[in-house]
Scaffold this motif. Structure first.
Motif, PDB file in Angstrom:
ATOM      1  N   ALA A  17       0.825  -1.208   0.000  1.00 12.76           N
ATOM      2  CA  ALA A  17       0.000   0.000   0.000  1.00 12.76           C
ATOM      3  C   ALA A  17       0.859   1.258   0.000  1.00 12.76           C
ATOM      4  N   GLU A  18       2.006   1.183   0.675  1.00  9.46           N
ATOM      5  CA  GLU A  18       2.891   2.352   0.728  1.00  9.46           C
ATOM      6  C   GLU A  18       3.448   2.691  -0.656  1.00  9.46           C
ATOM      7  N   GLY A  19       3.843   1.656  -1.398  1.00  6.15           N
ATOM      8  CA  GLY A  19       4.360   1.882  -2.737  1.00  6.15           C
ATOM      9  C   GLY A  19       3.302   2.434  -3.673  1.00  6.15           C
ATOM     10  N   VAL A  20       2.087   1.917  -3.573  1.00  2.00           N
ATOM     11  CA  VAL A  20       0.985   2.415  -4.389  1.00  2.00           C
ATOM     12  C   VAL A  20       0.727   3.888  -4.073  1.00  2.00           C
ATOM     13  N   ALA A  21       0.792   4.246  -2.796  1.00  2.00           N
ATOM     14  CA  ALA A  21       0.596   5.639  -2.393  1.00  2.00           C
ATOM     15  C   ALA A  21       1.690   6.539  -2.959  1.00  2.00           C
ATOM     16  N   LYS A  22       2.921   6.036  -2.974  1.00  2.00           N
ATOM     17  CA  LYS A  22       4.025   6.814  -3.546  1.00  2.00           C
ATOM     18  C   LYS A  22       3.816   7.028  -5.046  1.00  2.00           C
ATOM     19  N   LEU A  23       3.340   5.998  -5.733  1.00  2.00           N
ATOM     20  CA  LEU A  23       3.031   6.149  -7.159  1.00  2.00           C
ATOM     21  C   LEU A  23       1.940   7.194  -7.356  1.00  2.00           C
ATOM     22  N   ARG A  24       0.918   7.153  -6.525  1.00  2.00           N
ATOM     23  CA  ARG A  24      -0.197   8.105  -6.654  1.00  2.00           C
ATOM     24  C   ARG A  24       0.284   9.537  -6.493  1.00  2.00           C
ATOM     25  N   GLY A  25       1.363   9.723  -5.736  1.00  2.00           N
ATOM     26  CA  GLY A  25       1.894  11.070  -5.523  1.00  2.00           C
ATOM     27  C   GLY A  25       3.028  11.430  -6.462  1.00  2.00           C
ATOM     28  N   GLY A  26       3.405  10.512  -7.355  1.00  2.00           N
ATOM     29  CA  GLY A  26       4.551  10.719  -8.232  1.00  2.00           C
ATOM     30  C   GLY A  26       4.216  11.457  -9.516  1.00  2.00           C
ATOM     31  N   LYS A  27       5.265  12.051 -10.113  1.00  2.00           N
ATOM     32  CA  LYS A  27       5.122  12.778 -11.374  1.00  2.00           C
ATOM     33  C   LYS A  27       6.223  12.336 -12.329  1.00  2.00           C
ATOM     34  N   VAL A  28       5.836  11.868 -13.505  1.00  2.00           N
ATOM     35  CA  VAL A  28       6.796  11.384 -14.508  1.00  2.00           C
ATOM     36  C   VAL A  28       6.544  12.092 -15.831  1.00  2.00           C
ATOM     37  N   MET A  29       7.621  12.553 -16.459  1.00  2.00           N
ATOM     38  CA  MET A  29       7.553  13.184 -17.768  1.00  2.00           C
ATOM     39  C   MET A  29       8.030  12.198 -18.824  1.00  2.00           C
ATOM     40  N   VAL A  30       7.266  12.034 -19.909  1.00  2.00           N
ATOM     41  CA  VAL A  30       7.626  11.129 -20.996  1.00  2.00           C
ATOM     42  C   VAL A  30       7.844  11.946 -22.269  1.00  2.00           C
ATOM     43  N   VAL A  31       9.064  11.909 -22.786  1.00  2.00           N
ATOM     44  CA  VAL A  31       9.402  12.619 -24.014  1.00  2.00           C
ATOM     45  C   VAL A  31       9.251  11.663 -25.190  1.00  2.00           C
ATOM     46  N   GLY A  32       8.318  11.969 -26.087  1.00  2.00           N
ATOM     47  CA  GLY A  32       8.048  11.102 -27.225  1.00  2.00           C
ATOM     48  C   GLY A  32       6.803  10.263 -26.980  1.00  2.00           C
ATOM     49  N   ALA A 202      10.851   3.839 -13.934  1.00  2.00           N
ATOM     50  CA  ALA A 202      10.117   4.934 -13.299  1.00  2.00           C
ATOM     51  C   ALA A 202       9.374   4.450 -12.061  1.00  2.00           C
ATOM     52  N   ILE A 203       8.750   3.288 -12.169  1.00  2.00           N
ATOM     53  CA  ILE A 203       8.005   2.745 -11.028  1.00  2.00           C
ATOM     54  C   ILE A 203       8.953   2.405  -9.876  1.00  2.00           C
ATOM     55  N   LYS A 204      10.113   1.838 -10.189  1.00  2.00           N
ATOM     56  CA  LYS A 204      11.094   1.543  -9.139  1.00  2.00           C
ATOM     57  C   LYS A 204      11.569   2.826  -8.472  1.00  2.00           C
ATOM     58  N   HIS A 205      11.809   3.850  -9.273  1.00  2.00           N
ATOM     59  CA  HIS A 205      12.267   5.121  -8.696  1.00  2.00           C
ATOM     60  C   HIS A 205      11.227   5.706  -7.750  1.00  2.00           C
ATOM     61  N   LEU A 206       9.971   5.713  -8.173  1.00  2.00           N
ATOM     62  CA  LEU A 206       8.921   6.329  -7.362  1.00  2.00           C
ATOM     63  C   LEU A 206       8.623   5.536  -6.098  1.00  2.00           C
ATOM     64  N   THR A 207       8.635   4.210  -6.195  1.00  2.00           N
ATOM     65  CA  THR A 207       8.305   3.388  -5.019  1.00  2.00           C
ATOM     66  C   THR A 207       9.512   3.142  -4.119  1.00  2.00           C
ATOM     67  N   GLY A 208      10.718   3.305  -4.670  1.00  2.00           N
ATOM     68  CA  GLY A 208      11.922   3.041  -3.889  1.00  2.00           C
ATOM     69  C   GLY A 208      12.256   1.574  -3.773  1.00  2.00           C
ATOM     70  N   HIS A 209      11.586   0.730  -4.553  1.00  2.00           N
ATOM     71  CA  HIS A 209      11.848  -0.712  -4.487  1.00  2.00           C
ATOM     72  C   HIS A 209      12.483  -1.190  -5.780  1.00  2.00           C
ATOM     73  N   GLY A 210      13.556  -1.977  -5.656  1.00  2.00           N
ATOM     74  CA  GLY A 210      14.217  -2.539  -6.824  1.00  2.00           C
ATOM     75  C   GLY A 210      15.532  -1.835  -7.128  1.00  2.00           C
ATOM     76  N   LYS A 211      16.349  -2.486  -7.915  1.00  2.00           N
ATOM     77  CA  LYS A 211      17.664  -1.957  -8.287  1.00  2.00           C
ATOM     78  C   LYS A 211      17.572  -1.243  -9.625  1.00  2.00           C
ATOM     79  N   MET A 212      17.890   0.028  -9.625  1.00  2.00           N
ATOM     80  CA  MET A 212      17.814   0.830 -10.838  1.00  2.00           C
ATOM     81  C   MET A 212      18.986   0.506 -11.785  1.00  2.00           C
ATOM     82  N   LEU A 213      18.806   0.872 -13.035  1.00  2.00           N
ATOM     83  CA  LEU A 213      19.855   0.680 -14.038  1.00  2.00           C
ATOM     84  C   LEU A 213      20.836   1.846 -14.019  1.00  2.00           C
ATOM     85  N   TYR A 214      21.342   2.156 -12.830  1.00  2.00           N
ATOM     86  CA  TYR A 214      22.376   3.168 -12.687  1.00  2.00           C
ATOM     87  C   TYR A 214      23.738   2.520 -12.926  1.00  2.00           C
TER      88      TYR A 214
END
Length: 232
Positions: A17-32, A202-214
């Protein structure tokens, strides 16, 4: 209704539920709004991302329909940005969709990008990808860039303190290994794999779960059924 809509997402370990709430509050820009951007935007809307910005100056052509699944024969000649926005609102009326039906240059990007938590570049040319990376890195905004060619694709992400686009591919404005200078052919499912990977970043970044492709580059080749991750 909300509990039912996001039940499969909320059931994921590390999301809840916490991750879903973070997504609900997130903002993502898509170019293209082509093969990559349209699928990214639809997945973000379906996942309940609070605000999704989409930008594209182009109109729908019959040749797009082989891989851009959210358009149809009746929408040829229409704005990709406006048509995609309608589809996003139809799949999830709770999401705020901001439309930018124009080519995003560096000046516009510098004004728009700071309004978002994460930027996805799904454009089809290296110059725009380089512009997205330059603006995001200058402003410290995390981003994900994807490219697709023939049977395969590549995806990388960036945040402050990590390796950026120019460091990885060279400071070349017109061509790079991430995407072709001119597209000679694209397998539709290859675009789908690339875009799905970008949306998941984007979903991993917003929820804070998972290893990003950094500091990593994800690549795949569907013709050989192979996938690799290069670390830098």
């Amino acid at each position: 209704m909300e509990k039912v809509r996001y039940s499969r997402l909320e059931a994921l370990p590390g999301i809840g539920a916490e991750g879903v709430a973070k997504l609900r509050g997130g903002k993502v820009m898509v170019v293209g709004c082509g093969a990559l951007g349209s699928l990214c935007a639809m997945y973000l809307a379906a996942s309940g991302t609070g605000t999704v910005g989409i930008a594209d100056f182009d109109t729908i052509d019959i040749s797009n329909l082989q891989r851009q699944l959210f358009f149809d024969e009746n929408s040829t000649g229409e704005s990709k940005c406006r048509t995609l926005a309608e589809r996003m609102r139809a799949i999830n009326s709770e999401v705020t969709v901001r439309e930018y039906p124009a080519m995003i240059n560096e000046t516009a990007a510098s004004e728009i990008f700071p309004e978002y938590d994460f930027v996805i570049d799904g454009s089809d040319n290296p110059a725009t990808k380089k512009m997205t990376a330059n603006v995001c890195e200058r402003l410290g905004i995390p981003y994900c860039i994807g490219g697709v060619r023939e049977f395969g694709g590549q995806v990388m992400s960036w945040a402050p303190g990590h390796m950026g686009y120019a460091e990885l591919f060279g400071d070349i404005p017109t061509c790079s290994g991430l995407t072709p200078c001119s597209i000679g052919g694209v397998l539709g499912p290859a675009a789908g794999v690339t875009a799905s990977t970008q949306a998941s970043e984007a979903i991993k970044h917003l929820t804070g779960h998972g290893k990003m492709l950094y500091d990593r580059l994800f690549t795949f080749d569907l013709s050989e059924a192979e996938a690799k991750v290069f670390r830098f």
